[in-house]
Write a protein that holds these residues in place. Structure first.
Motif, short mmCIF file in Angstrom:
data_model
loop_
_atom_site.label_atom_id
_atom_site.label_comp_id
_atom_site.label_asym_id
_atom_site.label_seq_id
_atom_site.Cartn_x
_atom_site.Cartn_y
_atom_site.Cartn_z
N GLY A 32 0.84 -1.20 0.00
CA GLY A 32 0.00 0.00 0.00
C GLY A 32 0.87 1.23 0.00
N GLY A 33 0.26 2.39 0.12
CA GLY A 33 1.01 3.64 0.05
C GLY A 33 0.22 4.65 -0.77
N ARG A 34 0.81 5.83 -0.91
CA ARG A 34 0.11 6.95 -1.56
C ARG A 34 -0.52 6.57 -2.90
N THR A 39 -5.01 4.96 -7.13
CA THR A 39 -5.64 3.81 -7.79
C THR A 39 -7.10 3.70 -7.38
N LEU A 40 -7.38 3.85 -6.09
CA LEU A 40 -8.76 3.75 -5.61
C LEU A 40 -9.62 4.86 -6.21
N THR A 41 -9.05 6.06 -6.28
CA THR A 41 -9.80 7.17 -6.87
C THR A 41 -10.13 6.86 -8.33
N ARG A 42 -9.12 6.38 -9.07
CA ARG A 42 -9.36 6.06 -10.49
C ARG A 42 -10.35 4.90 -10.64
N PRO A 54 -17.63 7.89 -2.42
CA PRO A 54 -16.42 7.49 -3.15
C PRO A 54 -15.26 7.15 -2.21
N VAL A 55 -14.69 5.96 -2.40
CA VAL A 55 -13.68 5.47 -1.46
C VAL A 55 -12.39 6.29 -1.54
N GLY A 56 -11.91 6.56 -2.77
CA GLY A 56 -10.67 7.32 -2.93
C GLY A 56 -10.75 8.67 -2.25
N ILE A 201 -8.27 -4.67 -5.49
CA ILE A 201 -7.84 -3.55 -6.34
C ILE A 201 -6.35 -3.27 -6.12
N ALA A 202 -5.89 -3.40 -4.86
CA ALA A 202 -4.47 -3.18 -4.58
C ALA A 202 -3.62 -4.21 -5.31
#
Ligand code: FMN
Ligand code: SF4
Lengths: 401, 71
Positions: A32-34, A39-42, A54-56, A201-202
């Motif tokens: 994980g990390g920034r 990625t979550l936002t996209r 929205p999760v991101g 997703i990660a």
């Protein structure tokens, strides 16, 4: 659906997947990390606890604070008809934990709380066992906390309140938990299904997440099929799958139906004729003034009375108010009483007028969204069962629950 | 442009009803005695009355918030 994601892997009846099996099937979790936040936002993924946030975006606001965060995995699952969170915790606990620890490392959290409904004993046991299987430093970072068996205990500020003071009643927001939650620290409260999606997703990326979905919707989701269904229970479907298609997976309906309760007790009644083509997708439903909520599809059999069932559910929601805010405590009680009078003694113009007026007046006037959920549900009942409300006989006693 | 709004802490509010007496233009009480606030920005000429209502709330549930609204 052939391409299951959350529920892929060993047969669900064999119980919780062990940590070693989980890792050899999916590979170890990334750190994980920034870049995971981007990625979550996209990915465009939205939360599965009911509000479809929205999760991101939520991770971004928690990350924006300089203080280290707290992560709460919300497995309270207080919605009476929902089964999906406990199924996930009972069978795929390490997906939930992967998601929670990815959040913890990404947001530099000093504490992870696995918040599980007191009444969900199998889910609690599976999560506790799974946690004991995790290596250090994960194991000491996290602890279990029991959500009392009350509807509002799963609300995000109530979860924070429980961790802080042992009392699972909502607190006034703002500040929102993501800005100031447990002990004043920015707190990520995330539904357990949401966290399980994060774990995948990660590993596979946002493009992979978006590769599932129908009719313009993205990803997969867990749906609980309840009521007059041949095989009630939880299914994983691609977002955008219609209600009719989802019901077909469960063998279809078991008797003629007049209406569907979509989204649970905080959702809305929809006439059966309008419901079958509706896509199970938060954004598409929102555009039609409906909500996916926590993904419950409750099929209402024609043999039951919609007015009486509405009265029963309103009674339940009124009882479940945490009794802190006047409009919620008195308002839901009055609404429930008026509903019961119509059900028990037959329709009357005064009560129908009160239901219409109060269900508008009460909205937005609680510290949490409990009264809002209740009156949106009631207004949908007044619409969907308008003929039944207008001509309801005095028959409640004849209807077994 | 900035706007003045009344906000209310629903957990603190006890339904004492003073606010509705001091600011009947914007606040009325529901059937159980709890305030319903008109969902509009406070007009300038009512701002002093709103301030008085906030100061008079015995449980400090009422507050004024200034929000900046971009055109
Ligand atoms: C009265 C009430 C009860 C709620 N109960 C739950 C619950 O049992 N489980 C849950 O995940 N979210 C519940 N929520 C939603 C949470 O407040 C919160 O939005 C959610 O846990 C955030 O996670 P998500 O963004 O991953 O969905 C409830 C909300 C309200 C207003
Ligand atoms: S709105 Fe209702 S459930 Fe929510 S905090 Fe107030 S009294 Fe409790």
């Amino acid at each position: 659906m052939s391409n299951l994601r959350l529920l892929a892997g060993p047969d669900l009846s064999s119980g919780a997947e062990a940590f070693a099996d989980h890792n050899s099937r999916l590979g170890a979790s990334p750190v994980g990390g920034r870049e995971l936040i981007d990625t979550l936002t996209r990915s465009g993924m939205t939360g599965r606890g009911g509000a479809s946030f929205p999760v991101g975006h939520k991770w971004q606001s928690v990350a924006a604070s300089k203080r280290s965060a707290v992560v709460i995995a919300n497995g309270a699952e207080g919605e009476p008809q929902s089964r999906k969170d406990r199924l996930l915790m009972t069978t795929r606990p390490h997906l939930v934990l992967d998601g929670a620890f990815l959040a913890a490392r990404t947001l530099r959290a000093k504490q992870v709380v696995i918040y599980v409904g007191d009444q969900h004993q199998a889910a609690w046991a599976a999560m506790a066992r799974a946690l004991a299987e995790r290596p250090e430093p994960e194991r000491s970072l996290a602890r279990m906390a029991a959500a009392p068996h009350r509807y509002v205990a799963g609300e995000s500020s109530a979860a924070v309140h429980l961790v802080d003071s042992g009392v699972a009643t909502p607190i006034t927001t703002p500040p929102h938990p993501r800005d100031r939650g447990v002990a004043g620290a920015p707190t990520l409260v995330q539904n357990v299904e949401t966290l399980a999606h994060v774990a995948l997703i990660a590993r596979y990326g946002d493009a992979w997440f978006r590769s599932a979905g129908r009719r313009g919707a993205i990803g997969t989701l867990l749906v609980t099929l309840a009521g007059a269904v041949k095989r009630p229970g939880v299914v994983e479907v691609e977002a955008g799958t219609t209600i009719e298609e989802a019901l077909a997976i469960a063998g279809g309906i078991s008797e003629p139906s007049t209406a569907v309760l979509l989204g649970g007790y905080f959702g809305a009644w929809v006439k059966a004729s309008n419901a079958s083509e509706l896509p199970l997708d938060a954004a598409a439903l929102h555009a039609q003034g409906l909500s996916l909520g926590c993904g419950v599809v409750g099929v209402h059999p024609a043999s039951r009375c919609g007015v009486c069932d509405t009265a029963r559910i309103m009674r339940y929601l009124a009882t479940e108010s945490s009794a802190q805010c006047g409009p919620c405590f008195f308002g839901l009680r009055a609404l429930s009483d008026a509903c019961s009078r119509v059900a028990e003694r037959g329709t009357n113009r005064e009560d129908i007028a009160r239901l219409k007026r109060w269900s508008v007046e009460v909205q937005g006037r609680g510290a949490c969204k409990h009264p809002d959920g209740a009156v949106i549900f009631l207004r949908s009942a007044l619409n969907t069962f308008s003929d039944e409300f207008a001509a309801h006989p005095a028959h409640w006693r004849q209807q077994p629950a | 442009m900035s706007e003045l709004h009344l906000t209310i802490d629903r957990i603190k509010c006890d339904g004492r009803g003073l606010c509705a007496e001091l600011l009947p233009e914007l606040i009325h009480l529901d059937d159980w005695g709890y305030p319903i606030i008109a969902p509009v920005p406070i007009p300038n000429q009512l701002a002093p009355h709103a301030q008085r209502a906030v100061a008079s709330c015995p449980v400090l549930a009422l507050a004024l918030k200034r929000t900046i609204r971009s055109k």
